[in-house]
Design a protein around this motif. Structure first.
Motif, PDB file in Angstrom:
ATOM      1  N   THR A  42       0.823  -1.206   0.000  1.00  0.00           N
ATOM      2  CA  THR A  42       0.000   0.000   0.000  1.00  0.00           C
ATOM      3  C   THR A  42       0.856   1.255   0.000  1.00  0.00           C
ATOM      4  O   THR A  42       0.608   2.202  -0.760  1.00  0.00           O
ATOM      5  CB  THR A  42      -0.925  -0.008   1.231  1.00  0.00           C
ATOM      6  N   LEU A  43       1.882   1.278   0.842  1.00  0.00           N
ATOM      7  CA  LEU A  43       2.767   2.446   0.888  1.00  0.00           C
ATOM      8  C   LEU A  43       3.498   2.638  -0.443  1.00  0.00           C
ATOM      9  O   LEU A  43       3.670   3.766  -0.905  1.00  0.00           O
ATOM     10  CB  LEU A  43       3.760   2.290   2.039  1.00  0.00           C
ATOM     11  N   ALA A  44       3.925   1.528  -1.037  1.00  0.00           N
ATOM     12  CA  ALA A  44       4.603   1.632  -2.334  1.00  0.00           C
ATOM     13  C   ALA A  44       3.656   2.172  -3.399  1.00  0.00           C
ATOM     14  O   ALA A  44       4.048   2.992  -4.248  1.00  0.00           O
ATOM     15  CB  ALA A  44       5.140   0.262  -2.745  1.00  0.00           C
ATOM     16  N   GLY A  45       2.396   1.730  -3.367  1.00  0.00           N
ATOM     17  CA  GLY A  45       1.422   2.239  -4.332  1.00  0.00           C
ATOM     18  C   GLY A  45       1.174   3.728  -4.174  1.00  0.00           C
ATOM     19  O   GLY A  45       1.122   4.470  -5.169  1.00  0.00           O
ATOM     20  N   PHE A  46       1.023   4.185  -2.914  1.00  0.00           N
ATOM     21  CA  PHE A  46       0.805   5.610  -2.692  1.00  0.00           C
ATOM     22  C   PHE A  46       2.046   6.426  -3.062  1.00  0.00           C
ATOM     23  O   PHE A  46       1.931   7.545  -3.578  1.00  0.00           O
ATOM     24  CB  PHE A  46       0.414   5.869  -1.237  1.00  0.00           C
ATOM     25  N   ALA A  47       3.229   5.887  -2.790  1.00  0.00           N
ATOM     26  CA  ALA A  47       4.450   6.593  -3.178  1.00  0.00           C
ATOM     27  C   ALA A  47       4.536   6.744  -4.699  1.00  0.00           C
ATOM     28  O   ALA A  47       4.904   7.815  -5.211  1.00  0.00           O
ATOM     29  CB  ALA A  47       5.675   5.850  -2.642  1.00  0.00           C
ATOM     30  N   THR A  48       4.173   5.695  -5.421  1.00  0.00           N
ATOM     31  CA  THR A  48       4.158   5.777  -6.885  1.00  0.00           C
ATOM     32  C   THR A  48       3.150   6.812  -7.365  1.00  0.00           C
ATOM     33  O   THR A  48       3.416   7.587  -8.302  1.00  0.00           O
ATOM     34  CB  THR A  48       3.836   4.404  -7.480  1.00  0.00           C
ATOM     35  N   LEU A  49       1.983   6.833  -6.725  1.00  0.00           N
ATOM     36  CA  LEU A  49       0.961   7.815  -7.096  1.00  0.00           C
ATOM     37  C   LEU A  49       1.458   9.238  -6.867  1.00  0.00           C
ATOM     38  O   LEU A  49       1.232  10.134  -7.700  1.00  0.00           O
ATOM     39  CB  LEU A  49      -0.312   7.556  -6.293  1.00  0.00           C
ATOM     40  N   MET A  50       2.142   9.471  -5.741  1.00  0.00           N
ATOM     41  CA  MET A  50       2.665  10.803  -5.462  1.00  0.00           C
ATOM     42  C   MET A  50       3.718  11.226  -6.491  1.00  0.00           C
ATOM     43  O   MET A  50       3.748  12.377  -6.939  1.00  0.00           O
ATOM     44  CB  MET A  50       3.256  10.832  -4.058  1.00  0.00           C
ATOM     45  N   VAL A  51       4.574  10.282  -6.871  1.00  0.00           N
ATOM     46  CA  VAL A  51       5.607  10.598  -7.859  1.00  0.00           C
ATOM     47  C   VAL A  51       4.963  10.955  -9.205  1.00  0.00           C
ATOM     48  O   VAL A  51       5.367  11.928  -9.872  1.00  0.00           O
ATOM     49  CB  VAL A  51       6.589   9.420  -7.993  1.00  0.00           C
ATOM     50  N   LEU A  52       3.955  10.181  -9.618  1.00  0.00           N
ATOM     51  CA  LEU A  52       3.268  10.481 -10.873  1.00  0.00           C
ATOM     52  C   LEU A  52       2.560  11.829 -10.804  1.00  0.00           C
ATOM     53  O   LEU A  52       2.587  12.607 -11.778  1.00  0.00           O
ATOM     54  CB  LEU A  52       2.269   9.363 -11.190  1.00  0.00           C
TER      55      LEU A  52
END
Length: 297
Positions: A42-52
């Motif tokens: 979940t944290l990795a998914g949110f981090a990817t979303l923030m980067v995008l």
């Protein structure tokens, strides 16, 4: 003195198994590992979303001032600013009030209708096509009629939320009744149970998982409909706050409210999913404890 060769126990003899405490510790360790894995994903998914989000609104990628204004470095501080001004909390509470009121209306209407249709085969055949027709109409299509009948205020918003949430509840209630083992009802009738007792003691407990699934789907649908429904002229709510920030050309605040809408929706869906998983796991846990209790007795 000859060495004794160990032999396997007779086929009917009970075999030793790990102590209950050891099995419990293993299951707990696996559960903790699974939770840690889900949290990391979940944290990795949110981090990817923030980067995008940051990349798609960076000045090197876009030259539109509106898109640059909704960048995370502007929108996230705007969330804190709206909280500090005392704007977001009252609007979020107003939206949650309308959401829960609409879900309550949908449950009061949807559960009895689903029970009637599910328990009567002819009624199900007669209502299947009309229900599918009504279900495919967007709830927001009823906006002019809702405003004309209820006026401006909470009532039309609650009506639109209920119109969106009622169909998942009805459909899942019907599916739960149809999936129920008819033998349970026959046993209850043979023991002299009344219709009310069969409904309360047999039908409703049997369809509980389907009802919870219906509520989760209804919650997500209602939350999506709630925000545009709050743009009907009400003076509170997250949907109203989006329009208010847009009228002020404060697009960082528009994005801030959108972030809050997503966060609240994610939290509501997570809570409903946890409740559904706990309800589904409870019968399995009772079933695994039953043999141990019988052996002790």
């Amino acid at each position: 003195m000859s060495a004794q060769i160990p032999t396997a126990p007779p086929s009917g003899a009970p075999t030793r198994s790990a102590p209950p405490d050891a099995r419990t510790d293993v299951l707990r360790a696996r559960s903790r590992g699974a939770r840690s894995g889900r949290l990391g994903a979940t944290l990795a998914g949110f981090a990817t979303l923030m980067v995008l989000w940051w990349a798609l609104t960076h000045p090197a990628v876009v030259d539109d001032p509106i898109l640059r204004a909704v960048a995370p470095q502007h929108a996230l501080p705007a969330v804190a600013g709206l909280f500090a001004r005392g704007v977001l909390v009252p609007d979020a509470l107003a939206s949650l009030y309308r959401l829960l009121s609409g879900l309550l209306v949908a449950a009061v209407v949807g559960i009895p209708v689903g029970l009637l249709v599910g328990l009567n085969r002819r009624l199900e055949q007669a209502t299947h096509s009309p229900f599918q027709f009504l279900r495919m109409i967007s709830p927001l299509s009823w906006t002019p009629l809702a405003v004309a009948v209820f006026g401006i205020g909470h009532e039309p918003v609650v009506f639109l939320v209920a119109a969106a949430a009622v169909w998942p509840i009805v459909m899942n209630t019907v599916a739960g009744v149809r999936a129920m083992d008819p033998g349970h009802v026959l046993v209850a009738r043979s023991m002299g149970a009344t219709h009310r007792e069969i409904l309360l003691a047999v039908v409703l407990p049997s369809i509980r998982p389907a009802l919870l699934t219906g509520f989760r789907v209804a919650l997500g649908t209602a939350w999506i409909v709630l925000v545009p429904a709050e743009m009907l002229g009400v003076r509170s709510g997250l949907g109203y706050q989006v329009l208010n920030a847009r009228d002020q050309l404060a697009y960082d605040q528009v994005m801030a409210v959108i972030v809050v809408i997503g966060a609240l929706g994610f939290l509501l869906d997570t809570l409903s999913r946890r409740l559904l998983e706990r309800r589904r796991a409870a019968p399995a846990a009772r079933a695994t404890r039953a043999p141990a209790g019988a052996a002790v007795g």
